[in-house]
Design an enzyme around this catalytic site. Structure first.
Site, short mmCIF file in Angstrom:
data_model
loop_
_atom_site.label_atom_id
_atom_site.label_comp_id
_atom_site.label_asym_id
_atom_site.label_seq_id
_atom_site.Cartn_x
_atom_site.Cartn_y
_atom_site.Cartn_z
N SER A 262 -3.48 27.05 19.31
CA SER A 262 -3.53 28.41 18.77
C SER A 262 -3.06 28.41 17.33
O SER A 262 -2.52 27.42 16.83
CB SER A 262 -2.64 29.34 19.60
OG SER A 262 -1.28 29.08 19.29
N LYS A 263 -3.26 29.54 16.69
CA LYS A 263 -2.84 29.69 15.30
C LYS A 263 -1.34 29.47 15.19
O LYS A 263 -0.84 28.91 14.22
CB LYS A 263 -3.23 31.08 14.82
CG LYS A 263 -2.89 31.31 13.36
CD LYS A 263 -3.40 32.63 12.88
CE LYS A 263 -2.34 33.42 12.12
NZ LYS A 263 -1.44 32.65 11.30
N ARG A 264 -0.62 29.91 16.23
CA ARG A 264 0.84 29.77 16.18
C ARG A 264 1.28 28.31 16.12
O ARG A 264 2.30 27.98 15.51
CB ARG A 264 1.49 30.47 17.38
CG ARG A 264 2.27 31.70 16.92
CD ARG A 264 2.73 32.54 18.09
NE ARG A 264 1.62 33.19 18.74
CZ ARG A 264 1.41 33.18 20.06
NH1 ARG A 264 2.21 32.52 20.86
NH2 ARG A 264 0.38 33.82 20.57
N GLY A 266 -0.25 26.02 14.57
CA GLY A 266 -0.43 25.64 13.18
C GLY A 266 0.75 26.11 12.34
O GLY A 266 1.30 25.37 11.53
#
Ligand code: GLU
Length: 505
Positions: A262-264, A266
């Site tokens: 997920s973006k998190r 990253g």
């Protein structure tokens, strides 16, 4: 079927920045199309107006341009199967909704959101399907006349797919093999909404794949659950003969391997999950992109290609042409692929080594200019040549190599303490005199003369060279010392030496 020209599509919904998993899906479609001399179509699936995000379509197109993934037709490319934006195909879908209604494969339902909520409250695990549809307000329970009256009155309705229960639906997936799902677990999916006169994803996706003569649907694993529904829709339309083959790609997993990337992840670990930087138009939040983080497009392609597939040997560096040749859908893994971002950095390092010094110099130039350095290109190329082995990103060049362009303003304290000895000032003064006398300032000649001098005076190579480096570079880093001084030239080298003698004493 097999004599049909291969046609695949990448069909994103413009709901924001394109996730790196979506980029991999597009890449696999691209490799497959090229390998088979087929077409790659770019379709925009924007039938859900609530989720539409302005700028997303442009963002997606720019991403593929950067990555050199080329489409043959579609939104912004044209082609004879258009329009390719689903919001521009309303009339087409309406026609096919009517076909299903006429054939009794779908029905009209008037249940309001409140009515549906009430049902959900009354019946545990309520699902709108064969077991409940008879209790609802739809064209199966109302008379033809009542239905017509309600529509004439302007009451909103949806069209639902009438799924026959108790049937094993087989999806033949090119990666996963046979996936069998019993139709009873599926609900009567909404295919069309009168409110916005638009179909839902399921209907539009099938109709378009059919009309655009798509032969292979290669998409993310998250769409696997809807595959049986899609098979049933092809059947309801009598399109089974030309139904595309399915391939559901493995998920991209967190670097640690547990759960979906997920973006998190990253944000947490400091790597991008989007191809380009993205500014959320609503919140203004900026997410980093591979491009802005200094990745080369070739490196990103190579990195992504190997997330879920490999050529069956340990070759890791593969150009786009090699990927096109070797790619094999049936060899894609079923299990998720860990997003090992450190491997991504490794790939970038490798591709930096492959790039020409001239190309790298051009990439480095904006940084130099922003630092007020105005160096001729051949000089920049030489620095790149000396330094590229040590970097994984072009941006690291400034930090690693600024001393080639600007003299040290100060001397690293720790290094000075350790490496500037009592005799250093004296030795560096002698060294300066020695260098001053050279007419040939090539690295090789300097080295020969300086080593000779060191031996003759019984000096310690390490001590002399450490002080020399400190004086010229300002710290204990950099490539071969005489490559640096050859680059700087006699005058600059001497100036730096004298400055160090003055400052460090
Ligand atoms: N529009 C879908 C998406 O946003 C495409 C799914 C498919 O490829 O069928 O991912």
């Amino acid at each position: 079927m097999s004599d049909r020209k291969v046609r695949v599509r990448f069909a994103p919904s413009p709901t924001g920045a394109l996730h790196i998993g979506g980029v991999r899906t597009a890449l696999y479609n691209y490799l497959f199309a090229r390998q088979h001399g087929g077409d790659l179509v770019f379709r925009i699936e924007d039938t859900d107006s609530n989720r539409f995000v302005p700028g997303a379509e442009e963002y997606i197109l720019e991403s593929f341009k950067w990555l050199n993934i080329e489409f043959d037709e579609g939104v912004s490319f044209g082609g004879k199967y258009g329009p390719y934006r689903q919001s521009e195909r309303r009339d087409i879908y309406k026609k096919y909704v009517d076909v299903l209604l006429e054939r009794g494969k779908a029905y009209i339902a008037f249940d309001t959101p409140e009515e549906l909520d009430k049902k959900r409250a009354d019946i545990a695990n309520f699902q709108y399907d064969a077991s409940t549809r008879e209790q609802m307000r739809n064209s199966l329970t109302l008379s033809k006349q009542e239905v017509e009256e309600l529509i004439a009155k302007g009451e909103q309705y949806v069209v639902r797919f009438k799924i026959e229960p108790h049937e094993d639906v087989c999806v033949n997936d090119l990666i996963r093999g046979e996936v069998i799902i019993n139709s009873s677990i599926l609900d009567d999916k909404v295919l069309y909404k009168s409110a916005d006169q638009l179909p839902t994803y399921h209907l539009a996706n099938i109709v378009d794949d059919h009309l655009m003569e798509i032969t292979h649907v290669i998409r993310g694993e998250e769409w696997l659950p809807s595959a049986p529904l899609h098979v049933l829709l092809y059947r309801a339309f009598d399109w089974e003969d030309t139904m595309p083959s399915f391939a559901h790609l493995p998920l991209l997993l967190k670097p640690e391997g547990n759960g979906k990337l997920s973006k998190r992840d990253g944000d947490r670990l400091g790597f991008p999950v989007f191809p380009l930087e993205w500014k959320d138009p609503k919140t203004g939040d900026v997410s980093s992109g591979f491009r802005e983080s200094g990745y080369l497009p070739e490196a990103v392609i190579n990195f992504l290609a190997l997330l879920g597939w490999n050529p069956g040997n340990d070759q890791e560096l593969l150009s786009m042409d090699e990927l096109i040749q070797l790619f094999d859908l049936s060899k894609c893994s079923k299990s998720g692929a860990k997003f090992d971002f450190k491997k991504g950095i490794w790939f970038n390092h490798q591709y930096i080594q492959k790039k020409s010094n001239a190309d790298l110099a051009k990439l480095f130039e904006p940084k130099l200019i922003s630092q007020g350095v105005n160096a001729p290109l051949d000089k920049v190329e030489r620095v790149v040549e000396l330094m590229k082995e040590r970097i994984s990103f072009v941006d690291e060049l400034w930090e690693a190599a600024s001393f080639f362009f600007v003299a040290p303003e100060s001397f690293d304290e720790k290094t000075a303490k350790k490496r500037w000895k009592e005799d250093s000032a004296k030795e560096m003064t002698e060294l300066a005199t020695l260098l001053e006398g050279l007419s040939d300032f090539s690295a090789a000649n300097q080295e020969a003369v300086v080593m000779d001098w060191i031996t003759q005076h019984d000096l310690k190579v390490g001590v002399v060279m450490n002080a020399f480096r400190l004086a010229v570079v300002g710290a204990s880093k950099g490539p071969h010392m005489f490559d640096i001084t050859e680059f700087l030239g006699k005058e600059e080298t001497l100036q730096r030496l004298y400055k160090a003698i003055e400052v460090l004493g």
